[in-house]
Design a protein around this motif. Structure first.
Motif, PDB file in Angstrom:
ATOM      1  N   ARG A  79       7.519  11.175 -26.106  1.00  0.00           N
ATOM      2  CA  ARG A  79       8.630  10.322 -25.672  1.00  0.00           C
ATOM      3  C   ARG A  79       8.827  10.428 -24.166  1.00  0.00           C
ATOM      4  N   LEU A  80       9.123   9.294 -23.583  1.00  0.00           N
ATOM      5  CA  LEU A  80       9.394   9.228 -22.151  1.00  0.00           C
ATOM      6  C   LEU A  80      10.908   9.125 -21.981  1.00  0.00           C
ATOM      7  N   THR A  81      11.472   9.989 -21.163  1.00  0.00           N
ATOM      8  CA  THR A  81      12.924   9.920 -20.970  1.00  0.00           C
ATOM      9  C   THR A  81      13.253   9.611 -19.511  1.00  0.00           C
ATOM     10  N   ALA A  82      14.468   9.131 -19.306  1.00  0.00           N
ATOM     11  CA  ALA A  82      14.926   8.825 -17.949  1.00  0.00           C
ATOM     12  C   ALA A  82      14.902  10.085 -17.086  1.00  0.00           C
ATOM     13  N   ASP A  83      15.216  11.236 -17.688  1.00  0.00           N
ATOM     14  CA  ASP A  83      15.213  12.483 -16.907  1.00  0.00           C
ATOM     15  C   ASP A  83      13.819  12.822 -16.400  1.00  0.00           C
ATOM     16  N   MET A  84      12.821  12.607 -17.253  1.00  0.00           N
ATOM     17  CA  MET A  84      11.439  12.874 -16.815  1.00  0.00           C
ATOM     18  C   MET A  84      11.070  11.970 -15.643  1.00  0.00           C
ATOM     19  N   ILE A  85      11.498  10.727 -15.719  1.00  0.00           N
ATOM     20  CA  ILE A  85      11.186   9.780 -14.644  1.00  0.00           C
ATOM     21  C   ILE A  85      11.912  10.201 -13.366  1.00  0.00           C
ATOM     22  N   ARG A  86      13.176  10.584 -13.526  1.00  0.00           N
ATOM     23  CA  ARG A  86      14.002  10.937 -12.355  1.00  0.00           C
ATOM     24  C   ARG A  86      13.330  12.022 -11.526  1.00  0.00           C
ATOM     25  N   GLU A  87      12.719  12.985 -12.217  1.00  0.00           N
ATOM     26  CA  GLU A  87      12.068  14.096 -11.496  1.00  0.00           C
ATOM     27  C   GLU A  87      10.924  13.637 -10.611  1.00  0.00           C
ATOM     28  N   LYS A  88      10.358  12.473 -10.919  1.00  0.00           N
ATOM     29  CA  LYS A  88       9.177  12.012 -10.172  1.00  0.00           C
ATOM     30  C   LYS A  88       9.529  11.005  -9.078  1.00  0.00           C
ATOM     31  N   LEU A  89      10.799  10.669  -8.963  1.00  0.00           N
ATOM     32  CA  LEU A  89      11.169   9.631  -7.994  1.00  0.00           C
ATOM     33  C   LEU A  89      11.018  10.132  -6.563  1.00  0.00           C
ATOM     34  N   THR A  90      10.507   9.262  -5.703  1.00  0.00           N
ATOM     35  CA  THR A  90      10.471   9.551  -4.267  1.00  0.00           C
ATOM     36  C   THR A  90      10.966   8.287  -3.567  1.00  0.00           C
ATOM     37  N   ASN A  91      10.984   8.317  -2.242  1.00  0.00           N
ATOM     38  CA  ASN A  91      11.419   7.089  -1.562  1.00  0.00           C
ATOM     39  C   ASN A  91      10.328   6.025  -1.543  1.00  0.00           C
ATOM     40  N   ARG A  92       9.176   6.348  -2.120  1.00  0.00           N
ATOM     41  CA  ARG A  92       8.112   5.334  -2.236  1.00  0.00           C
ATOM     42  C   ARG A  92       8.024   4.740  -3.654  1.00  0.00           C
ATOM     43  N   THR A  93       8.820   5.237  -4.592  1.00  0.00           N
ATOM     44  CA  THR A  93       8.737   4.723  -5.965  1.00  0.00           C
ATOM     45  C   THR A  93       9.180   3.271  -5.990  1.00  0.00           C
ATOM     46  N   ARG A  94       8.349   2.429  -6.609  1.00  0.00           N
ATOM     47  CA  ARG A  94       8.682   0.998  -6.647  1.00  0.00           C
ATOM     48  C   ARG A  94       8.837   0.488  -8.068  1.00  0.00           C
ATOM     49  N   PRO A 151       0.819  -1.219   0.000  1.00  0.00           N
ATOM     50  CA  PRO A 151       0.000   0.000   0.000  1.00  0.00           C
ATOM     51  C   PRO A 151       0.852   1.267   0.000  1.00  0.00           C
ATOM     52  N   GLY A 152       0.469   2.196  -0.869  1.00  0.00           N
ATOM     53  CA  GLY A 152       1.143   3.499  -0.905  1.00  0.00           C
ATOM     54  C   GLY A 152       2.381   3.533  -1.783  1.00  0.00           C
ATOM     55  N   GLU A 153       2.821   2.405  -2.300  1.00  0.00           N
ATOM     56  CA  GLU A 153       4.007   2.422  -3.157  1.00  0.00           C
ATOM     57  C   GLU A 153       3.646   3.002  -4.528  1.00  0.00           C
ATOM     58  N   GLU A 154       4.622   3.697  -5.103  1.00  0.00           N
ATOM     59  CA  GLU A 154       4.321   4.484  -6.303  1.00  0.00           C
ATOM     60  C   GLU A 154       4.809   3.815  -7.588  1.00  0.00           C
ATOM     61  N   VAL A 155       4.019   4.043  -8.625  1.00  0.00           N
ATOM     62  CA  VAL A 155       4.350   3.510  -9.941  1.00  0.00           C
ATOM     63  C   VAL A 155       4.391   4.678 -10.921  1.00  0.00           C
ATOM     64  N   ILE A 156       5.512   4.806 -11.610  1.00  0.00           N
ATOM     65  CA  ILE A 156       5.656   5.871 -12.613  1.00  0.00           C
ATOM     66  C   ILE A 156       4.946   5.420 -13.892  1.00  0.00           C
ATOM     67  N   ILE A 157       3.985   6.234 -14.328  1.00  0.00           N
ATOM     68  CA  ILE A 157       3.221   5.908 -15.538  1.00  0.00           C
ATOM     69  C   ILE A 157       3.269   7.111 -16.477  1.00  0.00           C
ATOM     70  N   GLN A 158       3.629   6.857 -17.701  1.00  0.00           N
ATOM     71  CA  GLN A 158       3.643   7.934 -18.692  1.00  0.00           C
ATOM     72  C   GLN A 158       2.229   8.248 -19.149  1.00  0.00           C
ATOM     73  N   ALA A 159       1.893   9.547 -19.221  1.00  0.00           N
ATOM     74  CA  ALA A 159       0.652   9.960 -19.889  1.00  0.00           C
ATOM     75  C   ALA A 159       1.041  10.546 -21.243  1.00  0.00           C
ATOM     76  N   PRO A 160       0.245  10.319 -22.287  1.00  0.00           N
ATOM     77  CA  PRO A 160      -0.978   9.535 -22.354  1.00  0.00           C
ATOM     78  C   PRO A 160      -0.706   8.048 -22.096  1.00  0.00           C
ATOM     79  N   TYR A 161      -1.560   7.452 -21.256  1.00  0.00           N
ATOM     80  CA  TYR A 161      -1.380   6.043 -20.882  1.00  0.00           C
ATOM     81  C   TYR A 161      -2.577   5.222 -21.330  1.00  0.00           C
ATOM     82  N   TRP A 162      -2.347   3.929 -21.429  1.00  0.00           N
ATOM     83  CA  TRP A 162      -3.466   3.014 -21.643  1.00  0.00           C
ATOM     84  C   TRP A 162      -4.352   3.085 -20.391  1.00  0.00           C
ATOM     85  N   VAL A 163      -5.650   3.191 -20.627  1.00  0.00           N
ATOM     86  CA  VAL A 163      -6.611   3.515 -19.569  1.00  0.00           C
ATOM     87  C   VAL A 163      -6.514   2.634 -18.322  1.00  0.00           C
TER      88      VAL A 163
END
Ligand code: PLP
Length: 397
Positions: free
Chosen positions: A150-165, A113-125
């Motif tokens: 396009r999804l880049t590693a830099d975009m993902i990096r900005e969203k990382l927290t200590n809950r990202t799984r 519970p509470g763990e985070e998942v990075i999802i690119q938008a637009p995403y499959w519903v």
């Protein structure tokens, strides 16, 4: 009467909802052109059907192991090696009722519970809902047509927290058709390794590639990334087998075992008949896959060209994969069409369905409210008919 919080929080699939509405209109005798659904219009190839029929006649009609038959899991291992350069053993494969159940299983066994998942938008519903059903929190990375979605590693990096799984990937993408390059995937893989993240990669559209695009399985980029990846794939799109419900995962044994155990207590193994047909699909001639791809490509070019001529519709980047076009329609917001003020893509999709009898899916459910999704998994004649109707509707004003 009371529903659980989980049931109350659930949003039904909007693509299924539009499809249901248009099918209702069809049942009432209305001729609806359906650009809304994500399934090939082709019939399942004969040799695959024959294998299903043979399975019934030979009495392969009993429970199979929860993870799927050994034969199918072996055939999947052969396919992963042949097409994706991935080496897996049958005990690392779990066969499910479609890629959708595979994704569901993956998130159920990965998330607390509470763990985070990075999802690119637009995403499959379904990604955000599947993550939420597993108690996880979708963290959306917005992308748009200015960068080719396009999804880049830099975009993902900005969203990382200590809950990202988990990093959720979908290349080729539904709805944008964007295909991640080897280089982009290498950077995302390095990020996942560096931050000890899992990757769930949905590769269900891998066979539908255009303009020379290449599909790379992120798990093939090294042992470190492979260990932390659950690859999801299925037969629905490549073999026109949506109704057979055949999907699978490839992962480390620890995750595979957990997913098989989950299935053993929820759905049991998928249909024995579909599994026999899936073996034939994966081991048989792949010619029909290529024929379907070529036909999709023809339609893609045609629809792209016609959509870009519709006033207010714009597809900036030609999609390199899947079978969707995802025009930006925000130029029409504020306009009046058939007496109705258009303020969103939901309004526009509704007017198009009601007035032009063409079913399209508004981008809202994909996290892209300025867009509308058109599927070209329908014949050239129907594509022209549907676009003619929309053109007439827009000309009416
Ligand atoms: C991106 C994506 N993943 C997974 C699926 C699930 O397909 P299935 O459950 O038929 O394998 C779909 C179907 O539309 C899809 O578009």
């Amino acid at each position: 009467m009371r529903l659980s919080a989980r049931a109350r929080a659930l949003t039904p699939s909007p693509t299924m909802a539009i499809d249901a509405m248009s099918k209702q209109m069809v049942a009432e005798g209305i001729d609806v052109v359906n650009f809304s659904v994500g399934e090939p219009d082709f019939d399942t190839p004969e040799s695959i059907k024959a294998a299903g029929i043979a399975a019934i006649q030979q009495g392969e009609t009993k429970y199979t192991p929860a993870a799927g038959t050994l034969e199918l899991r072996k055939a999947i291992c052969e396919k992963l090696e042949r097409d994706n350069g991935l080496q897996y053993r049958p005990e690392e494969i779990v066969v499910s009722n479609g890629g959708k159940q595979s994704l569901y299983n993956a998130y159920q066994v990965l998330l607390d519970p509470g763990e985070e998942v990075i999802i690119q938008a637009p995403y499959w519903v379904s990604y955000p809902e599947i993550v939420r059903l597993a108690g996880g929190v979708p963290v959306v990375v917005e992308t748009d047509e200015s960068t080719g979605f396009r999804l880049t590693a830099d975009m993902i990096r900005e969203k990382l927290t200590n809950r990202t799984r988990v990093i959720n990937l979908n290349s080729p993408s539904n709805p944008t058709g964007a295909v991640l390059s080897r280089r982009e995937l290498e950077e995302i893989a390095a990020l996942a390794v560096e931050h000890d993240l899992m990757i769930v990669t949905d590769e269900i559209y891998e066979k539908l590639l255009y303009d020379g695009a290449e599909h790379v399985s992120i798990a093939s980029l090294g042992e470190e990334v492979k260990r932390r990846t659950i690859t999801v794939n299925g037969l629905s799109k490549a073999y026109a087998m949506t109704g057979w419900r055949m999907g699978y995962t490839a992962s480390e044994r620890i995750y595979a075992k957990a997913m098989a155990d989950l299935q053993s207590q929820s759905t049991s193994g998928p249909s024995s008949i579909s599994q026999a047909a899936a073996v034939a699909a994966l081991r048989g001639s792949q010619e029909s896959v290529e024929q379907m791809r070529q036909e999709f490509d023809r339609r893609r070019r045609h629809m792209l060209e016609r959509l870009n001529r519709l006033p207010g519709f714009s597809v900036k980047v030609a999609p390199a994969g899947a079978f969707y076009l995802f025009p930006n329609v925000s130029a029409l917001f504020g306009e009046t069409i058939a007496g109705r003020k258009i303020t969103s893509s939901d309004d526009l999709a509704e007017v198009i369905l009601e007035q032009a009898h063409v079913a399209v899916v508004p981008g809202t459910g994909f996290g892209a409210p300025h867009h509308i999704r058109f599927s070209y998994a329908t014949s050239m004649e129907r594509i022209d008919e549907g676009l003619d109707r929309i053109a007439r509707l827009l000309a009416r004003g």
